[in-house]
Design a protein around this motif. Sequence first.
Motif: not given
Lengths: 222, 255
Positions: A153, A156, A180
């Motif tokens: 995450p 990302r 996220t």
Amino acid sequence: MRKILTIVAMVIFICACGSNSKQVPNWKDTAFRQLENYKVNFLTGKEDASEPHFDKAKKAIAGSNDLNLLARIYLNKYALHTAALEDFEDSEFVRINKIQPVASNFAYYNFLKGNFTIVEDDLLPSNYNGIIKNARNKDLAKASQEIPSITDPLSRLIACGIWAKYLPYDENILQLAINTSAENGWKRPLWAYLTKLQKYYLDRQETTKAENIKERLELLKK
Amino acid sequence: MSMSREYKVGLFIVCTTAVIFIALLYLAYEKGFFSTVHTFTLSSKTGEGFAEGMPVVFSGFNIGKVHELELNDKGIVLIKIKIPERHVKWVKADSSFVLYRPLIGAARILVTTDNLNSSPMPENKVSEVETINDINDAIQKVKPLLEKITQIAENLERLSRKVDAMAAKTDEQVFGKEGTLPQINKILKDVAGKLEKLNATVDNINKISKEASEGMKDFRSLRSDIDDTVKTLNDVAREIDAILSKKKEPEIKVP
């Protein structure tokens, strides 16, 4: 017979204990833990609490005389700022890179700074292999498909941050970053992306959506 | 030749008496007992200051004395002075007589003769005595001074009354109920009260500071204990990690 078996089992267990692999150096363990604490505190918006952890991590690494690790600590910090759509002060990394240049660190630094053309793809962490090509080509459609596929995450979110900072972005990228952040409880990037989304809507005259985001932000910040 | 005892005693007494007599005669002669004394008469409007036996002085020497004081039919005081023969040459017809009454000392009659070659003073001439009165002169001289002093005293008295009045007012202003001193006292009491409160505050601050200082010692001790505990816990955790061999060596990498 049972007693003998029990004693043998205990002896084996104790021997197994004694034959463990080599111990992790104390400084490395400390630096790692402090850096992890720093990340969590930074992302959750505990700014006051985050910096002492960063300093402790720095000090722990300073004892090892390892400039490569020190550079990585700074790159972690810059990456977090990028994930939260913030600018960062890079003088420390530049100084370290002058004394002890490490290609992978420099590639990651350029990636964070948005200098995509000079980044060597294979020197970046594997998470970003797909993104760097799309970034060079400014291919938003492909990026929108690529970024959600990043499993970590934080990586990302960093990818979203780089795209939103240096490249033409859309609602999907911002929404991905918001989701996220929200999933992980990362307040600091969440508010940053919500603000960015509000501005995005305002730029496109979508005032209702912008107003909605504004109210949401006000409620969240209370 | 032998002399009888009686003859010798008689001779001794006669000689002694003769010697004493001769001595007395000599003394009397020396004192002018046998000299001629001239009597002159002086006059004065008042007999004040005159006394029998008062000396008559010429150039600071006694040349005679007042013999008698009389008051004649016209109310004039006649002063008869006796001057021995040997001093009569200082008293001439143009001599002047002054009754001198000094501020300090006995009064006397001063004889002043400007021309000693002038004719002797006839005994029947009555000269008038002038008076020099140091006391009166002094009084005369002191009188204006006294007046001035009196004025000054009066002024001082007036001034004193004014000062008294002012002092009374000042008293009222300074010491009265609403006067300055009570106000100052009040202010001072107020300040003292506040200072006392401040003392308490300062004491409290000192106490707090001391306690904080002591607390800091405790904190340091506590910090050291916590450090020890954390270190021990870390060591234990690391040991457990090592025993279980589950924990990989941490790797610091970029996210």
